[in-house]
Scaffold this motif. Structure first.
Motif, PDB file in Angstrom:
ATOM      1  N   LEU A  26      -4.286   7.828   6.668  1.00 59.78           N
ATOM      2  CA  LEU A  26      -5.090   6.704   7.155  1.00 59.78           C
ATOM      3  C   LEU A  26      -5.120   6.687   8.685  1.00 59.78           C
ATOM      4  CD1 LEU A  26      -3.933   3.809   4.769  1.00 59.78           C
ATOM      5  CD2 LEU A  26      -6.062   5.110   4.634  1.00 59.78           C
ATOM      6  N   LEU A  27      -3.964   6.897   9.287  1.00 63.26           N
ATOM      7  CA  LEU A  27      -3.894   6.913  10.751  1.00 63.26           C
ATOM      8  C   LEU A  27      -4.751   8.037  11.330  1.00 63.26           C
ATOM      9  CD1 LEU A  27      -0.233   6.309  12.017  1.00 63.26           C
ATOM     10  CD2 LEU A  27      -2.186   4.768  12.175  1.00 63.26           C
ATOM     11  N   GLU A  28      -4.565   9.239  10.793  1.00 61.50           N
ATOM     12  CA  GLU A  28      -5.266  10.401  11.339  1.00 61.50           C
ATOM     13  C   GLU A  28      -6.773  10.289  11.177  1.00 61.50           C
ATOM     14  OE1 GLU A  28      -3.567  13.853   9.561  1.00 61.50           O
ATOM     15  OE2 GLU A  28      -1.560  13.470  10.389  1.00 61.50           O
ATOM     16  N   ASN A  29      -7.198   9.587  10.124  1.00 62.80           N
ATOM     17  CA  ASN A  29      -8.634   9.404   9.883  1.00 62.80           C
ATOM     18  C   ASN A  29      -9.192   8.141  10.527  1.00 62.80           C
ATOM     19  OD1 ASN A  29      -9.416  11.722   8.141  1.00 62.80           O
ATOM     20  ND2 ASN A  29      -7.830  10.875   6.807  1.00 62.80           N
ATOM     21  N   LYS A  30      -8.347   7.520  11.380  1.00 60.86           N
ATOM     22  CA  LYS A  30      -8.768   6.341  12.168  1.00 60.86           C
ATOM     23  C   LYS A  30      -9.226   5.184  11.275  1.00 60.86           C
ATOM     24  CE  LYS A  30      -8.237   8.939  15.845  1.00 60.86           C
ATOM     25  NZ  LYS A  30      -7.066   8.784  16.748  1.00 60.86           N
ATOM     26  N   LYS A  31      -8.624   5.084  10.080  1.00 60.83           N
ATOM     27  CA  LYS A  31      -8.937   3.946   9.224  1.00 60.83           C
ATOM     28  C   LYS A  31      -8.318   2.686   9.826  1.00 60.83           C
ATOM     29  CE  LYS A  31     -11.016   6.344   5.991  1.00 60.83           C
ATOM     30  NZ  LYS A  31     -12.469   6.222   5.724  1.00 60.83           N
ATOM     31  N   LYS A  32      -9.064   1.599   9.840  1.00 60.94           N
ATOM     32  CA  LYS A  32      -8.553   0.359  10.392  1.00 60.94           C
ATOM     33  C   LYS A  32      -7.506  -0.222   9.451  1.00 60.94           C
ATOM     34  CE  LYS A  32      -9.956  -4.098  12.298  1.00 60.94           C
ATOM     35  NZ  LYS A  32     -11.103  -5.025  12.565  1.00 60.94           N
ATOM     36  N   LEU A  33      -6.308  -0.463   9.990  1.00 60.24           N
ATOM     37  CA  LEU A  33      -5.231  -0.992   9.171  1.00 60.24           C
ATOM     38  C   LEU A  33      -5.278  -2.518   9.137  1.00 60.24           C
ATOM     39  CD1 LEU A  33      -2.253   1.305  10.264  1.00 60.24           C
ATOM     40  CD2 LEU A  33      -3.963   1.677   8.469  1.00 60.24           C
ATOM     41  N   ILE A  83       0.878  -1.167   0.000  1.00 65.01           N
ATOM     42  CA  ILE A  83       0.000   0.000   0.000  1.00 65.01           C
ATOM     43  C   ILE A  83       0.915   1.216   0.000  1.00 65.01           C
ATOM     44  CG2 ILE A  83      -1.733   1.344   1.246  1.00 65.01           C
ATOM     45  CD1 ILE A  83      -2.951  -1.221   2.250  1.00 65.01           C
ATOM     46  N   ILE A  84       0.972   1.874  -1.159  1.00 63.34           N
ATOM     47  CA  ILE A  84       1.821   3.048  -1.366  1.00 63.34           C
ATOM     48  C   ILE A  84       0.944   4.115  -2.007  1.00 63.34           C
ATOM     49  CG2 ILE A  84       3.907   3.951  -2.470  1.00 63.34           C
ATOM     50  CD1 ILE A  84       4.965   1.089  -2.606  1.00 63.34           C
ATOM     51  N   GLY A  85       0.899   5.276  -1.415  1.00 60.27           N
ATOM     52  CA  GLY A  85      -0.067   6.289  -1.811  1.00 60.27           C
ATOM     53  C   GLY A  85      -0.063   6.655  -3.272  1.00 60.27           C
ATOM     54  N   ASP A  86       1.130   6.780  -3.881  1.00 59.92           N
ATOM     55  CA  ASP A  86       1.176   7.248  -5.275  1.00 59.92           C
ATOM     56  C   ASP A  86       1.334   6.121  -6.289  1.00 59.92           C
ATOM     57  OD1 ASP A  86       3.743   6.590  -4.600  1.00 59.92           O
ATOM     58  OD2 ASP A  86       4.666   8.477  -5.246  1.00 59.92           O
ATOM     59  N   ILE A  87       1.279   4.852  -5.817  1.00 55.64           N
ATOM     60  CA  ILE A  87       1.411   3.733  -6.758  1.00 55.64           C
ATOM     61  C   ILE A  87       0.324   2.681  -6.547  1.00 55.64           C
ATOM     62  CG2 ILE A  87       2.932   1.954  -7.706  1.00 55.64           C
ATOM     63  CD1 ILE A  87       5.304   3.474  -6.584  1.00 55.64           C
ATOM     64  N   PHE A 143       5.833   7.381  17.258  1.00 54.36           N
ATOM     65  CA  PHE A 143       4.867   7.815  18.271  1.00 54.36           C
ATOM     66  C   PHE A 143       3.449   7.789  17.713  1.00 54.36           C
ATOM     67  CE2 PHE A 143       2.365  11.216  20.270  1.00 54.36           C
ATOM     68  CZ  PHE A 143       2.400  10.787  21.591  1.00 54.36           C
ATOM     69  N   GLN A 144       3.268   8.273  16.491  1.00 56.60           N
ATOM     70  CA  GLN A 144       1.935   8.283  15.884  1.00 56.60           C
ATOM     71  C   GLN A 144       1.388   6.871  15.708  1.00 56.60           C
ATOM     72  OE1 GLN A 144       3.209  11.340  12.680  1.00 56.60           O
ATOM     73  NE2 GLN A 144       0.985  11.495  12.762  1.00 56.60           N
ATOM     74  N   ILE A 145       2.257   5.960  15.306  1.00 57.97           N
ATOM     75  CA  ILE A 145       1.824   4.569  15.098  1.00 57.97           C
ATOM     76  C   ILE A 145       1.420   3.938  16.418  1.00 57.97           C
ATOM     77  CG2 ILE A 145       2.576   2.278  14.368  1.00 57.97           C
ATOM     78  CD1 ILE A 145       4.419   3.717  12.322  1.00 57.97           C
TER      79      ILE A 145
END
Length: 244
Positions: free
Chosen positions: A108-115, A61-65, A141-143
């Motif tokens: 994805l993290l900031e929008n609380k998307k389930k990973l 999962i890579i944002g631009d590819i 820390f964010q993770i």
């Protein structure tokens, strides 16, 4: 328990260090890995012949590819599992993802998307090969704040760390669990990567090892008999990937 497989050509036993693979690109038509179901089946049969009984596929999962998500990944997984069933191939396969730690990931993290996790809260992550990551403390820390445990894929392959091996300890101190590619030890990616992989293993910094299997060339390299003693010497001191 040590994992040995029989070489069909000469009947000898050869050591392979894992029975569960936590990093591969064997789901069809999702990224730079398997191109179709037939290729996926071929790769799985190759893993099985090496003694691997379970695989957690981890498409990029890579944002631009590759903007894969639970729907695209689970759809591909379902197709492959059905084909395995139809062919009566007894192989346990599930799926997670390999997340590039880019702006898309942090959105994805900031929008609380389930990973997509390997198991429980473990997520497989990677850095860019071209750009050294900045603000590692903030990244980890964010993770952790969102409740995930990051596993960093193939740290030995990031060339910007090759003149600073102390970074591997720093990454571990920041909470990243390190996953070394078996192919790195063979020299498949070059001498500098192999040197870094040896350092990580010898200094007990690796938590996991995996194939990072993409295609048949990877499979051939992993099963090259000349690496049997290398794998045994470097990796037989512990059981790997038992968490999964």
């Amino acid at each position: 328990m040590l994992n040995f497989f029989k070489n069909k050509k000469d009947g000898k036993e050869f050591y392979f260090p894992i029975t569960t693979d936590i990093h591969s690109h064997i789901l069809p038509q999702l990224d730079d890995g398997s191109t179709d179901v037939e290729t996926s089946i071929l790769l799985i049969k190759g893993l099985m012949s090496a003694g691997i009984k379970k695989s957690i596929a981890t498409p990029h999962i890579i944002g631009d590819i590759y903007r894969n998500n639970a729907d695209t990944i689970n759809h591909s997984l379902s197709i492959l599992k059905n084909e395995l069933k139809n062919r009566e191939i007894d192989f346990e396969i599930s799926a997670a993802a390999e997340y590039m730690l880019d702006s898309y990931f942090y959105d994805l993290l900031e929008n609380k998307k389930k990973l997509l996790t390997l198991k429980n809260n473990f997520i497989l992550t990677e850095f860019s090969y071209s750009t050294r990551p900045e603000h590692l403390e903030k990244m980890s820390f964010q993770i952790f704040t969102e409740g995930y445990q990051p596993i960093l894929a193939h740290p030995e392959r990031y060339g910007y760390f090759h003149n600073d091996f102390d970074m591997y300890q720093r990454l571990k101190d920041l909470g990243f669990m390190l996953q070394v590619n078996l192919l790195s030890l063979t020299g498949y990616y070059g001498k500098d990567v192999a040197k870094a992989a040896f350092y990580i293993i010898k200094n007990d910094l690796a938590s996991f090892i995996a194939t990072d299997l993409h295609h048949e060339r990877h499979l051939d390299a992993l099963k090259d008999l000349k690496f049997n003693e290398l794998f045994k010497k470097m990796l037989s001191h512990k059981e790997w990937n038992t968490e999964f």
